[in-house]
Structures are given as structure tokens and as C-alpha cells.
Scaffold this motif. Structure first.
Motif, PDB file in Angstrom:
ATOM      1  N   LEU A   1     -31.528  -2.074  22.987  1.00  9.73           N
ATOM      2  CA  LEU A   1     -32.011  -3.418  22.643  1.00  9.73           C
ATOM      3  C   LEU A   1     -31.852  -3.715  21.157  1.00  9.73           C
ATOM      4  O   LEU A   1     -32.329  -4.736  20.675  1.00  9.73           O
ATOM      5  CB  LEU A   1     -33.485  -3.557  23.043  1.00  9.73           C
ATOM      6  N   ALA A   2     -31.181  -2.803  20.410  1.00  9.13           N
ATOM      7  CA  ALA A   2     -30.910  -2.994  18.980  1.00  9.13           C
ATOM      8  C   ALA A   2     -32.181  -3.143  18.164  1.00  9.13           C
ATOM      9  O   ALA A   2     -32.237  -3.929  17.205  1.00  9.13           O
ATOM     10  CB  ALA A   2     -29.995  -4.199  18.763  1.00  9.13           C
ATOM     11  N   VAL A   3     -33.203  -2.372  18.497  1.00  5.92           N
ATOM     12  CA  VAL A   3     -34.429  -2.374  17.700  1.00  5.92           C
ATOM     13  C   VAL A   3     -34.150  -1.633  16.391  1.00  5.92           C
ATOM     14  O   VAL A   3     -33.535  -0.563  16.394  1.00  5.92           O
ATOM     15  CB  VAL A   3     -35.570  -1.680  18.478  1.00  5.92           C
ATOM     16  N   PRO A   4     -34.581  -2.158  15.238  1.00  2.66           N
ATOM     17  CA  PRO A   4     -34.344  -1.487  13.948  1.00  2.66           C
ATOM     18  C   PRO A   4     -34.891  -0.064  13.931  1.00  2.66           C
ATOM     19  O   PRO A   4     -35.918   0.228  14.556  1.00  2.66           O
ATOM     20  CB  PRO A   4     -35.084  -2.379  12.947  1.00  2.66           C
ATOM     21  N   ALA A   5     -34.209   0.828  13.207  1.00  3.07           N
ATOM     22  CA  ALA A   5     -34.547   2.256  13.205  1.00  3.07           C
ATOM     23  C   ALA A   5     -35.983   2.510  12.781  1.00  3.07           C
ATOM     24  O   ALA A   5     -36.679   3.349  13.366  1.00  3.07           O
ATOM     25  CB  ALA A   5     -33.578   3.011  12.300  1.00  3.07           C
ATOM     26  N   GLU A   6     -36.456   1.801  11.742  1.00  2.00           N
ATOM     27  CA  GLU A   6     -37.815   2.055  11.261  1.00  2.00           C
ATOM     28  C   GLU A   6     -38.863   1.627  12.295  1.00  2.00           C
ATOM     29  O   GLU A   6     -39.922   2.253  12.423  1.00  2.00           O
ATOM     30  CB  GLU A   6     -38.061   1.329   9.932  1.00  2.00           C
ATOM     31  N   VAL A   7     -38.548   0.582  13.046  1.00  8.87           N
ATOM     32  CA  VAL A   7     -39.459   0.148  14.106  1.00  8.87           C
ATOM     33  C   VAL A   7     -39.440   1.155  15.250  1.00  8.87           C
ATOM     34  O   VAL A   7     -40.481   1.484  15.838  1.00  8.87           O
ATOM     35  CB  VAL A   7     -39.073  -1.255  14.610  1.00  8.87           C
ATOM     36  N   MET A   8     -38.254   1.656  15.568  1.00 12.11           N
ATOM     37  CA  MET A   8     -38.129   2.657  16.637  1.00 12.11           C
ATOM     38  C   MET A   8     -38.979   3.877  16.344  1.00 12.11           C
ATOM     39  O   MET A   8     -39.714   4.366  17.218  1.00 12.11           O
ATOM     40  CB  MET A   8     -36.662   3.069  16.806  1.00 12.11           C
ATOM     41  N   ARG A   9     -38.890   4.392  15.125  1.00 12.53           N
ATOM     42  CA  ARG A   9     -39.636   5.603  14.777  1.00 12.53           C
ATOM     43  C   ARG A   9     -41.138   5.377  14.934  1.00 12.53           C
ATOM     44  O   ARG A   9     -41.858   6.230  15.467  1.00 12.53           O
ATOM     45  CB  ARG A   9     -39.312   6.007  13.335  1.00 12.53           C
ATOM     46  N   LYS A  10     -41.622   4.219  14.491  1.00 11.95           N
ATOM     47  CA  LYS A  10     -43.051   3.903  14.590  1.00 11.95           C
ATOM     48  C   LYS A  10     -43.480   3.822  16.057  1.00 11.95           C
ATOM     49  O   LYS A  10     -44.525   4.369  16.439  1.00 11.95           O
ATOM     50  CB  LYS A  10     -43.322   2.587  13.864  1.00 11.95           C
ATOM     51  N   ARG A  11     -42.671   3.150  16.872  1.00 10.46           N
ATOM     52  CA  ARG A  11     -43.046   3.002  18.284  1.00 10.46           C
ATOM     53  C   ARG A  11     -43.018   4.336  19.029  1.00 10.46           C
ATOM     54  O   ARG A  11     -43.850   4.586  19.914  1.00 10.46           O
ATOM     55  CB  ARG A  11     -42.103   2.016  18.970  1.00 10.46           C
ATOM     56  N   VAL A  12     -42.071   5.206  18.696  1.00  8.68           N
ATOM     57  CA  VAL A  12     -42.018   6.528  19.314  1.00  8.68           C
ATOM     58  C   VAL A  12     -43.301   7.293  19.023  1.00  8.68           C
ATOM     59  O   VAL A  12     -43.912   7.893  19.924  1.00  8.68           O
ATOM     60  CB  VAL A  12     -40.781   7.319  18.844  1.00  8.68           C
ATOM     61  N   GLU A  13     -43.741   7.286  17.772  1.00  4.15           N
ATOM     62  CA  GLU A  13     -44.961   8.014  17.407  1.00  4.15           C
ATOM     63  C   GLU A  13     -46.176   7.417  18.107  1.00  4.15           C
ATOM     64  O   GLU A  13     -47.047   8.151  18.594  1.00  4.15           O
ATOM     65  CB  GLU A  13     -45.156   7.970  15.880  1.00  4.15           C
ATOM     66  N   GLU A  14     -46.249   6.086  18.165  1.00  4.66           N
ATOM     67  CA  GLU A  14     -47.377   5.435  18.839  1.00  4.66           C
ATOM     68  C   GLU A  14     -47.419   5.808  20.320  1.00  4.66           C
ATOM     69  O   GLU A  14     -48.494   6.078  20.866  1.00  4.66           O
ATOM     70  CB  GLU A  14     -47.253   3.912  18.699  1.00  4.66           C
ATOM     71  N   THR A  15     -46.254   5.852  20.949  1.00  9.89           N
ATOM     72  CA  THR A  15     -46.204   6.151  22.380  1.00  9.89           C
ATOM     73  C   THR A  15     -46.524   7.614  22.654  1.00  9.89           C
ATOM     74  O   THR A  15     -47.209   7.935  23.634  1.00  9.89           O
ATOM     75  CB  THR A  15     -44.819   5.792  22.943  1.00  9.89           C
TER      76      THR A  15
END
Length: 543
Positions: free
Chosen positions: A111-125
Motif C-alpha cells: 500500500l506504499a506506506v512510508p517506512a517510518e510509519v511502517m516501523r511504528k505500526r509494526v511495533e504497535e501491533t
């Protein structure tokens, strides 16, 4: 948010529509429970939410399905990937990467989510689902329950507006299921996510649901508040059945609500003449024979991980043993070791022999195993062929396997390909294939996943018949309600070791996690099932 308008779905080889003239609207920010017997069309309904039905599955959909204002007929399912997240019944089938962290990030990459957003969401999940310690683990080394949590997490990281979950807690232990449902409920309440959950273990989900879709099996769908729909539904969780028996109105959906109105019922059951009937209803110990299997000092290692630590276990003929414990506690590894699979230490003896040292055919004649992925055992082109082969290989009377299948899930078309069946029907077929052979020792790993309450009652009856004929049976499961109904003995594993071993009432009543709903509602009385309560009430004076 989700609108079905006069929806009917028909498949090319079907004898009529699976769903017929279905109408309902699920508002934004609600949790909707989908329930019904196996094979009534729940997976078809879920697939229609994002257009998988009919774009991917084939068939014809009449009417319209709109999600977030978009008509699923006007775009392929990939166009709904950002709007609708879907978790199927088989997590492993949906994985596309190698490790947990990669799987959580994969959907966002598409979905082309920005890398910094991806890292944050991975940790939250990882934190939300309690799987942070698994981040670098290969997906295929995880237990079934761990895989299920990763599959849910992989969808959550994309932050979909609609979340569709098919049997999301079926492989989870009670505590993990509560954690996952708590996380899902927070998404509904705090973020306004619309969640649609199909679940046979309704006792886990009903209390959280705002609305309910019930498929009675006549191709229609009933929609409304859970307490209203469940009042007359054919399938219902134990707490609702207890409420019906006691005449409670409105019907309680949670243990807390039930306990608030259960005082008079507990007083009736405290009477000595009523209590005397409890064990006669469902708790009379079965007559048990000699030792069927002896395991001593069993050790199973995977690299540096010790999955089973010096376990000693003895199984008796005529006994049904439930093996319980949190995800990753070593249950599946122990079952495979007993069957003759990987074992790094210890001994197993069945009928004077070690299954590991025998040929495959002779080992199967002594110990049968139904694994967590039952589809692995199906290899022929039709249900009829699978049943005929099972009868031939086991030396059973022709039609024995088919009779067992019809007892669990009636009406499965014999000409259908086994892989086209629903997960519940597929499991029932594998159970029928394995149980037709009926070796002296049967090991079953999560055998109730995908089975509705009726099928589970029939399955419990099949196990009881086998036990009465002298077979020893082990059921590794997280299904506490099934254990309360079917098991004589409960063995609890933790970190690869046995931490509890005793009769079913003795072990489950003492555990907040493994106690069934009836036991929680009527504590400190030791009732486990609605059937026991009904039998006890029948012994009251004047009845």
C-alpha cells in the motif's frame, strides 16, 4: 459502512443459491458476530464484503454489496485492500514472507506506506497482540495459535476501516483469545473500525458484539441485537442455553450478567436431592481398562528451544484425555512424539512396541493422529473417494467413513472436491477418515476448529463410543466447553512440562482460564455443562 441489498449468491455446481435475498446494514464502528451451522454460507457472506465472492470464487452474485459507499461489483478485490482487511480460517495459507516482522510489514509495503510509519505500526501491533518476542521467528516454526495472531496483526497494520475475521480465535488458548478480542474491541470503540467476525465459539465473542448475523441454513440471514437473535437460534453458547433453561429474560451474554441473576438457580441446585443427579447426567466416570500407551521422559528440541521437557504420560483404554495449555506450551510436539515423530529423548510404548521403530503402516494401526492442518491428509479428488479409501485401508465395513461424516456434518456432497469444502466440513471429513480406522490410541490436535455446537456434540458422542469400545483418546484443544462435555481427564502443559493432571471437574473448575461458562456462573457449585444442570433440576422434589 456495509450494506447488503437483495443479495443472492449462486455457484455453478450448486443446487440453488447459497444466500438468497439478503438485506442488512452494519453501521460504522460496530462489531458484528456472524454465526450459523457449518456449511450454511458464512464464508460466502464474508467473502462478499470485499468482492472475493464472486470475483475470485466464481459464481453469480445478484443484488449489491456496498462498503464505505463503494460497490464491490465495480472494482476487483485488490481495490478494496486498503478499505477491508480479511483474515481467513487458515493463517498459514495467507502468509507470503518468512518471518513475523516481515509478514506484519508486507501489506503496508503493497500500500506504499512510508517506512517510518511502517516501523511504528509494526511495533504497535506486536505490543497490541502480545507477540513482540516472536518478531524474528520463522512463521513455519510458530504454533497454530501464534500463527493466527500474526495473521490478524498483518491485517491490522494496514489500519483498514473494515476488518473481516473468519474464526479468529479458533486456535487460541482462552487467555490469548481474550487478549485478541480485547484488542479488536479497542479498535471498534476507539478508532471506529467496523469488525465482522464469524466464530463457532460464540461464547467468546457474543458479549462483545453490537449486532449479530445468524444464518439458519435456509439461505436467509437474520440480523439484530445478539440477545434477540439468540433467543430462538438453533446454535447458541452455553450461557444462553443456561438462560433458556432457567427462564432468564433478557438473556445474559456474559458471565458477569449471568451471575447477577443466577442466585435463585444456585439455591435450587444446592439442594441435596438435586445435586445428587449431577454426576449421573454427564460426569459418571467411564469404565477404564489397562494401559494403552506409556511415555517416559519425553524430550523434544528445536535448535535451542526445548518444546517438551521430560514428560511422563500414561493413557488408559476407555479414557478420553484433554490436553490443554497456552499456545506454544508443547502440546502438538508431544502428540507427534507419541505418534512416533520427532523425539530427542525418552521412550513410547504401545502394545509392547515403540511406534517410531515400526513401519508407517503398522505405526498407524497402533496410533492415529489428526494434525492441526487436517487438509494435509486429504489427497483424492472427491469426498466419496476419500471415504471409500478410508474404509478400504482400515478394513472397515463399506460406508463406515461416510456414516461418521454424516453424523458430524450431514449433507456433504460426495462428488465435491475435499479442498472445496468449508474448513469445518474439511475437518469433519478428516475426522471421519481417521476415526473409521479407530486404532487403539487416537491423538487429535485441535479437532473442534470449524465445528459448530451440534457437530461438536456429535463428535463428543463418537469419542464416547470409541472410549466405550476400549480406545484411548487424547484431544489437544483450547475449547474449554468441549472439554467439559467430553473429557474424563485433563492434562495441562506449560513450557513443555505437565503442571496439572486430574479429573475434568478437578482441573477445570480450579482454573479461571479453563473453566467453562456454566462453572463460572454457578461457582462454587461444580457444574460444568447445561446438560448437568438440566439433569440436576429434573431430580427436584415434585418433578
Amino acid at each position: 459502512m456495509i450494506e447488503f441489498s437483495h443479495v443472492s449468491v449462486t455457484y455453478p455446481d450448486g443446487d440453488g443459491p447459497v444466500l438468497s435475498d439478503v438485506d442488512f446494514v452494519i453501521p460504522e464502528g460496530e462489531l458484528c458476530l456472524v454465526a450459523g451451522r457449518t456449511g450454511t454460507g458464512k464464508s460466502t457472506l464474508l467473502g462478499a464484503v470485499n468482492g472475493l465472492v464472486p470475483h475470485f470464487t466464481g459464481g453469480h452474485l445478484r443484488g449489491s454489496v456496498r462498503v464505505g459507499g463503494q460497490d464491490t461489483a465495480q472494482a476487483p478485490p485488490r481495490e478494496f485492500a486498503e478499505l477491508v482487511g480479511v483474515v481467513g480460517q487458515d493463517p498459514l495459507a495467507g502468509f507470503v514472507t518468512d518471518t513475523v516482522e516481515e509478514e506484519l510489514a508486507y501489506g503496508m509495503e503493497q500500500l506504499a506506506v512510508p517506512a517510518e510509519v511502517m516501523r511504528k505500526r509494526v511495533e504497535e501491533t506486536l505490543d497490541l497482540l502480545g507477540i513482540a518476542e516472536l518478531r524474528n521467528r520463522p512463521l513455519r516454526t510458530l504454533s497454530g495459535g501464534q500463527q493466527q495472531r500474526v495473521a490478524i496483526g498483518a491485517v491490522l497494520t494496514a489500519h483498514p476501516a473494515v476488518l473481516v475475521l473468519d474464526e479468529p480465535t479458533s486456535a487460541l488458548d482462552p487467555t490469548a483469545a481474550e487478549d485478541v478480542l480485547s484488542a479488536i474491541t479497542r479498535l471498534v470503540h476507539d478508532l471506529g473500525t467496523t469488525v465482522v467476525v464469524a466464530e463457532h465459539r460464540m461464547e467468546r465473542v457474543a458479549q462483545y458484539a453490537d449486532t449479530m448475523l445468524y444464518l439458519p441454513g435456509d439461505r436467509t440471514v437474520r440480523y439484530g441485537p445478539p440477545a434477540e437473535v439468540l433467543r430462538t437460534s438453533e446454535v447458541a453458547p452455553p450461557i444462553v442455553e443456561l438462560g433458556r433453561l432457567a427462564g432468564w429474560s433478557p438473556l445474559p451474554l456474559s458471565v458477569r450478567d449471568a451471575r447477577r441473576v443466577a442466585g435463585p438457580l444456585r439455591e435450587r441446585l444446592r439442594d441435596g436431592s438435586a445435586a445428587a443427579g449431577i454426576r449421573g447426567a454427564a460426569g459418571t466416570p467411564r469404565a477404564q481398562g489397562g494401559e494403552a500407551l506409556a511415555a517416559k521422559d519425553i524430550v523434544v528440541r528445536y535448535g535451542e528451544v526445548i518444546a517438551v521437557r521430560g514428560v511422563e504420560l500414561r493413557l488408559r483404554r476407555g479414557q478420553i484425555t484433554a490436553m490443554m495449555g497456552r499456545n506454544g506450551s508443547g502440546k502438538s510436539s508431544l502428540l507427534w512424539a507419541l505418534r512416533g515423530g520427532r523425539r530427542d529423548g525418552g521412550s513410547v510404548t504401545v502394545d509392547g512396541a515403540d511406534p517410531r521403530r515400526l513401519g508407517a503402516r503398522r505405526a498407524r494401526e497402533l496410533v492415529g493422529l489428526v494434525p492441526q492442518t487436517p487438509g494435509d491428509l486429504l489427497y483424492l479428488n472427491t469426498v466419496r473417494a476419500e471415504c471409500a479409501q478410508a474404509d478400504a485401508e482400515s478394513g472397515a465395513e463399506p460406508g463406515s467413513c461416510r456414516a461418521l461424516l454424516d453424523r458430524l456434518t450431514p449433507g456433504v456432497d460426495g462428488e465435491r472436491h475435499p479442498r472445496d469444502l468449508s474448513e469445518g466440513q474439511k475437518l469433519a471429513l478428516v475426522l471421519a477418515v481417521q476415526l473409521a480406522a479407530a486404532p487403539p490410541v487416537m491423538l487429535l490436535d485441535e479437532p473442534t476448529r470449524g465445528l459448530d455446537y451440534h457437530a461438536k456434540r456429535e463428535f463428543a458422542g463418537v469419542l464416547a463410543d470409541l472410549a466405550a469400545r476400549g480406545h484411548a483418546l487424547v484431544v489437544a484443544t483450547h475449547d474449554v466447553e468441549f472439554v467439559a462435555t467430553a473429557a474424563d481427564r485433563v492434562v495441562v502443559l506449560a513450557e513443555g512440562e505437565i503442571v496439572a493432571d486430574g479429573s475434568t471437574p478437578e482441573v477445570v473448575v480450579a482454573s479461571p482460564a479453563f473453566a467453562p461458562q456454566v462453572a463460572k456462573v454457578l461457582a462454587p457449585l461444580e457444574f460444568l455443562t447445561v446438560a448437568e444442570v438440566g439433569a440436576a433440576l429434573e431430580t427436584e422434589p415434585g418433578r
